[in-house]
Design an enzyme around this catalytic site. Sequence first.
Site, PDB file in Angstrom:
ATOM      1  N   SER A 564     -35.384  24.364  14.348  1.00  0.00           N
ATOM      2  CA  SER A 564     -34.080  23.826  14.715  1.00  0.00           C
ATOM      3  C   SER A 564     -34.040  22.337  14.353  1.00  0.00           C
ATOM      4  O   SER A 564     -34.192  21.989  13.190  1.00  0.00           O
ATOM      5  CB  SER A 564     -33.804  24.080  16.198  1.00  0.00           C
ATOM      6  OG  SER A 564     -32.452  23.879  16.495  1.00  0.00           O
ATOM      7  N   ASP A 650     -26.757  33.152  13.780  1.00  0.00           N
ATOM      8  CA  ASP A 650     -27.016  31.911  14.503  1.00  0.00           C
ATOM      9  C   ASP A 650     -25.746  31.068  14.553  1.00  0.00           C
ATOM     10  O   ASP A 650     -25.151  30.770  13.516  1.00  0.00           O
ATOM     11  CB  ASP A 650     -28.141  31.145  13.798  1.00  0.00           C
ATOM     12  CG  ASP A 650     -28.676  29.980  14.619  1.00  0.00           C
ATOM     13  OD1 ASP A 650     -28.002  29.555  15.565  1.00  0.00           O
ATOM     14  OD2 ASP A 650     -29.773  29.499  14.287  1.00  0.00           O
ATOM     15  N   HIS A 685     -29.908  32.344  17.112  1.00  0.00           N
ATOM     16  CA  HIS A 685     -30.724  31.136  17.014  1.00  0.00           C
ATOM     17  C   HIS A 685     -32.164  31.377  17.477  1.00  0.00           C
ATOM     18  O   HIS A 685     -33.097  30.778  16.956  1.00  0.00           O
ATOM     19  CB  HIS A 685     -30.092  30.023  17.845  1.00  0.00           C
ATOM     20  CG  HIS A 685     -30.678  28.678  17.603  1.00  0.00           C
ATOM     21  ND1 HIS A 685     -30.625  28.050  16.369  1.00  0.00           N
ATOM     22  CD2 HIS A 685     -31.340  27.816  18.429  1.00  0.00           C
ATOM     23  CE1 HIS A 685     -31.213  26.865  16.452  1.00  0.00           C
ATOM     24  NE2 HIS A 685     -31.667  26.703  17.683  1.00  0.00           N
TER      25      HIS A 685
END
Length: 715
Positions: A564, A650, A685
């Site tokens: 991320s 995501d 995600h």
Amino acid sequence: MIVTTDVHAPVAKKVPSERTHHGDTFVDDYEWLRDKDDPEVIAYLEGQNAFTEAHTARLEGLRADIFGEIKSRTQETDMSVPSRRGRYWYYARTEEGKQYGSRCRCPIAGDDDWTPPEVVADAPLPGEEVLLDANIEAEGHDFFSLGALTVSDDGNWLAYSTDVVGDERYTLRFKDLRTGDLLDDVIANTAGGAVWSADARHVFYQTVDDAWRPDTVWRHDIGAGTDDVRVFHEPDERYWVGMGATRSDKYLMIGVGSKVTSEVYVLAADDPTGEFHSVAPRVEGVEYSVEHAVIDGSDQFLIVHNDIRDGVKAENFAIDIAPVGDLADRRELIAHDPERRIEDIDAFRDYLVLSYRRAALPKMAIADLRAIDGIPAATDFHEVTFRQELCSAGLAANPEWSTPRLRIGYGSFIDPTEVLDLDVATGELKLLKRQPVLGGYDAADYVQTREWATAADGTEIPLSIVRRKGVDDARPAPLLLYGYGSYEASIDPSFSVSRLSMLDRGVVFVLAHIRGGGEMGRYWYDNGKTLTKKNTFTDFVDAAQHLVDTGWTTPGQMVAEGGSAGGLLVGAVANLAPELFNGILAAVPFVDALTSILDPSLPLTVIEWDEWGNPLHDPEVYAYMRSYSPYENVEAKPYPPILALTSLNDTRVLFTEAAKWVARLQERSTSGNPILLKTEMSAGHGGVSGRYKQWEEVAFELAWILQQTGAVVPD
């Protein structure tokens, strides 16, 4: 390492698209990959998946071995330590062969029953009832995530929400626990949480706007068939809205926060149709949170804040106390300390628990209200100590306001997680459960240490180093360097079963606690965000160089990993110092950061301006981000092998970012090293769902790391 294969990476076509801001024009050849409804985009992703599978096929046996090791070390049929709330003990169960767990409860024996039932992994407890079996809820779906799971105060109603796509939009449902019947009330597209009022008739939940920002709180009247009532809406796109309740169950709370400013609204839980009132008005740059305590029979709000007092800002936060009925009579409870970052204070009937961090480690201290006459002083808080200095310890599940003991969670890099009960009066810690690690695990076979790397500007960067004993004798060693460094997030010591598969093959695991995180206090975060963000990247490079210079490893044996915002980190590092690594693993990487932060219509962008700056309106921020954003700065240079992992659904970091980045890397890298992209086609995600699928994914990543560090040379 150059690996040859007959399968070639699909070459993304170029469709030049100009983006002009503040007099700078960037030609983006791969922006067309943004449209996931385009069959050509899906074909490209599937082609990249095929290329990645072909390049990693030789690791199939190693992946199977690692999966088997994770499985063999895990007690698949297990249960958590029950936590008491109201008339029941609540706990979770897992069962061998099932992807997901179930949530259960059993009745307490009586009001004085505070000793949790014995953990019995493979048999139900007396009176056990299953509240929710996630395996049943997940049937027929490739993806499953549980959002809310909350029982009303009277124990009669369950509210729960599920996501079966991966886009973090949940469907909220209600179950009558007395009959087992589901109500007809179904609420789609919620933010995932749910909070009961004291009367067990009303549920508060949140919805999101088009940018996936939780912005509105609604009140639902169970079984009434009436329209839901909007009780709060935040129009400012910089602010997220959260909903909760105090542990005392006396107040409902709505929290509104940006990255730098917050406000809390409260309402008596027994007045669910009343109006929420602000505890303190919103002031730009001031953050605060609120807890309810009863001290000497008086209702008090404890306010953790970073406001200015006597001309000095409480950068690392302080705590005030104010009577609920007279918030203007607010005074200091715990003063600001530049060496201690206060994170939270929790109130129970008999205790106050202070959570903070010092010297890059989490700490906790407790004040016993039974032994204090009046409002406690800072000296009444006593730190709880544990056997390992390099450890994480804090409150575990403590849902009951009147608990006579405190439930504590403890763990380290080498100690499996423990659940403990603390007798505050005596200081005695009673072990309730230690995470089982099958196969004869012995913590004495492993070592954890702390070192400090010196950054170019002289700042000392803490490093956590974990290894199996004996690795020192074989230095330099294969090494994985992990980092994050954003949002004031701290990566604290924790145990990992899957990590053993690396350590036992001689890999040293290192966490770089770089600026932008929160390990060393608020200033650590402030010096790794907006116009100081490059400190995050250079800290990581300096940490890597320290590990080489001190003989821990060599560039040919070191892999960097981040996910991320940590993917942004390793993406930037790939441009800054590709020669330091023999592999870079980037999970759901935020590597097209400037494009995303320039577009306020994208999920999360506006609220992110406090973290990165606003490049849309500020030319200085634009130029600064333009100079480090990984995608724009890919050059014709010899990049190391790179593995990028992303998910089609995501909503936090769009798959587009990894897809564009890989296309540009494959076009420009001069090394011939494989640049790989693996896209999960039905996940969000957090990646795939289901523990066996997750173990398979971890095995895939670890096998690649082991290959790139040279710890294992596949056939």
